[in-house]
Design a protein around this motif. Structure first.
Motif, mmCIF file in Angstrom:
data_model
loop_
_atom_site.group_PDB
_atom_site.id
_atom_site.type_symbol
_atom_site.label_atom_id
_atom_site.label_comp_id
_atom_site.label_asym_id
_atom_site.label_seq_id
_atom_site.Cartn_x
_atom_site.Cartn_y
_atom_site.Cartn_z
ATOM 1 N N HIS A 58 2.310 -14.389 -4.152
ATOM 2 C CA HIS A 58 2.796 -13.757 -4.420
ATOM 3 C C HIS A 58 3.608 -12.187 -3.118
ATOM 4 O O HIS A 58 4.124 -12.128 -2.887
ATOM 5 N N GLN A 59 2.432 -12.384 -2.416
ATOM 6 C CA GLN A 59 2.516 -11.554 -1.146
ATOM 7 C C GLN A 59 2.903 -11.936 0.618
ATOM 8 O O GLN A 59 2.270 -11.852 1.262
ATOM 9 N N LEU A 60 3.007 -13.665 0.464
ATOM 10 C CA LEU A 60 3.157 -13.919 1.835
ATOM 11 C C LEU A 60 4.479 -13.793 1.975
ATOM 12 O O LEU A 60 5.960 -14.826 1.582
ATOM 13 N N GLY A 61 4.568 -13.024 3.537
ATOM 14 C CA GLY A 61 5.694 -12.564 3.676
ATOM 15 C C GLY A 61 6.794 -13.955 4.345
ATOM 16 O O GLY A 61 5.673 -15.221 5.523
ATOM 17 N N ARG A 77 2.816 -9.103 9.907
ATOM 18 C CA ARG A 77 1.570 -9.707 10.128
ATOM 19 C C ARG A 77 1.215 -8.243 9.549
ATOM 20 O O ARG A 77 -0.005 -8.344 8.805
ATOM 21 N N GLU A 78 1.564 -7.247 10.151
ATOM 22 C CA GLU A 78 0.856 -6.130 9.552
ATOM 23 C C GLU A 78 0.627 -5.816 8.514
ATOM 24 O O GLU A 78 -0.686 -5.225 7.946
ATOM 25 N N TYR A 79 2.038 -5.317 7.690
ATOM 26 C CA TYR A 79 1.768 -5.733 5.967
ATOM 27 C C TYR A 79 0.643 -6.748 5.278
ATOM 28 O O TYR A 79 -0.566 -6.531 4.815
ATOM 29 N N PHE A 80 0.674 -7.764 6.528
ATOM 30 C CA PHE A 80 -0.398 -9.038 5.240
ATOM 31 C C PHE A 80 -1.461 -8.666 5.667
ATOM 32 O O PHE A 80 -1.931 -9.616 4.779
ATOM 33 N N VAL A 81 -1.618 -8.579 6.937
ATOM 34 C CA VAL A 81 -3.430 -8.374 7.436
ATOM 35 C C VAL A 81 -3.587 -7.357 6.492
ATOM 36 O O VAL A 81 -4.548 -7.071 6.517
ATOM 37 N N GLY A 82 -3.121 -6.202 6.529
ATOM 38 C CA GLY A 82 -3.145 -5.190 5.490
ATOM 39 C C GLY A 82 -3.897 -5.461 4.577
ATOM 40 O O GLY A 82 -4.703 -5.203 3.640
ATOM 41 N N GLN A 83 -2.756 -6.497 3.188
ATOM 42 C CA GLN A 83 -3.246 -6.809 2.082
ATOM 43 C C GLN A 83 -4.349 -7.484 2.021
ATOM 44 O O GLN A 83 -5.288 -8.071 0.765
#
Length: 391
Positions: free
Chosen positions: A266-269, A353-359
């Motif tokens: 659901h959150q893989l950009g 990348r920053e968003y995904f790593v945070g999640q």
């Protein structure tokens, strides 16, 4: 010494191909240079695991933390120079990172009389090309827009990996329709009419097609570079020129299987081109899992078993001295997790990348969940229970 250069965008199957070549090539005396863009040497570790080549034998060089066409180019050229006088090697295989541009590498090899470039092999993930680039049509459209506005982008890197190739391998063709494969081959024919094209599944191709005595057309490559850049080549091999970077997540806590599933689904950009590494989940704490994501595709494979699980000897097959040896190794490690460790590299644009790593950080178990795990508690686990074992 003959050289085969294996390139291709992130997640196209280069390491799978290389591992198969190393298993099937026969008595050929090989040297391998493998490149990871990230500091985490996932590809290097997988090549070491096969035991065909190694640093100890002087037949493996693993270069991480940057592309060998960019920040690691000097280290790459040093490796070439170090092997130039070797009489115990017949052939060198070079596996680039997905962010590498082939031209600086071709140029570096051609400047050294000890080497002859036989093949430049570019792999393309048919599924990613279909989903992200409309089976090649979208790639051609974006290239036209870049040219119109005097810009360069990720599409230029992908197209030039195709254009500089002598052989093109279409991987994962079983995951798209035959008409999409035909459209993709039509696109490849327009970008590089000179290259041989092969459809490949799981790296299955005759080694002779890639390691034979062919000679790369250096004149054609030089002419393409001259027309395209003249003397203004600076930066073409740098990953940052295409807004590509890497982040590494390293954490001993177990991953919560349901939250990890939700993150991927659901959150893989779209800017996360690749993630890979080794992990463990609270629901299957004995297993070393290999995470391998490229574009919208993911594989999760059983790689090995953690020593912290083996020391309990669940199958009753270990001798007392073997258990004692494992206990000694584990004694200096984390008392809760032992040798269990998540190491995941994420490659993509900075924003995504920053968003995904945070999640991803939120997928690790909380202290309350870790206590639940220690007490033998269950966790919701939607991942396939029977995972393919890494061969």
């Amino acid at each position: 010494m003959l050289v085969t250069l294996i390139t291709g965008f992130l997640g196209s199957g280069k390491t799978t191909l290389l591992r198969r070549l190393l298993r099937e090539v026969g008595p050929l005396r090989l040297g391998v240079i493998v490149n990871d863009m990230s500091p985490l040497e996932v590809d290097g570790d997988l090549i070491r695991e096969g035991k065909r080549v190694s640093e100890a034998a002087g037949t493996l060089v693993s270069l991480a933390s940057g592309s060998i066409s960019g920040s690691q180019q000097q280290a790459f050229e040093h490796a070439l120079d170090a092997w130039a006088g070797r009489t115990d090697l017949d052939h060198v295989i070079i596996e680039t990172s997905g962010s590498a541009h082939p031209w600086p590498l071709v140029e570096a090899i051609s400047r050294r009389a000890a080497y002859t470039l036989g093949q430049l092999v570019t792999l393309l993930d048919a599924r990613t090309m279909t989903e992200d680039y409309e089976a090649g049509r979208g790639l051609m459209d974006r290239l036209a827009r870049h040219e119109k506005h005097g810009q360069r982008g990720l599409e230029n890197l992908l197209a030039e990996q195709i254009q500089w190739a002598s052989t093109l391998l279409l991987t994962k063709t079983d995951r798209v329709t035959p008409s999409d494969v035909d459209s993709l081959q039509e696109c490849l024919g327009k970008l590089n009419p000179e290259a041989a094209v092969h459809r490949v599944s799981h790296g299955q191709i005759s080694p002779s097609l890639l390691l034979g005595g062919a000679s790369y057309d250096l004149h054609r490559a030089q002419e393409m570079a001259r027309v395209r850049w003249g003397d203004a080549l600076a930066g073409v091999g740098e990953a940052a020129a295409y807004d590509l970077g890497s982040s590494v997540v390293c954490d001993a806590r177990p991953l919560h299987p349901q939250r990890l599933w939700d993150l991927f689904h659901h959150q893989l950009g779209v800017g996360i081109h690749r993630s890979k590494g080794f992990l463990w989940m609270a629901s299957r704490d004995e297993q070393v899992l290999l995470w391998n994501q490229a574009g919208g595709g993911l594989s999760l494979e059983l790689l090995a078993y953690w020593k912290a699980a083996l020391v309990k000897d669940p199958l009753g097959k270990l001798l007392p001295e073997e258990i004692a040896h494992l206990e000694q190794q584990l004694s200096a490690l984390d008392p809760r997790f032992g040798d269990r460790l998540n190491e995941i590299t994420v490659i993509g644009t900075q924003q995504h990348r920053e968003y995904f790593v945070g999640q991803l950080q939120t997928c690790f178990c909380t202290e309350a969940e870790i206590q639940h795990w220690q007490q033998g508690g269950r966790f919701q686990d939607p991942w396939p229970q029977a995972l393919k074992a890494r061969g």
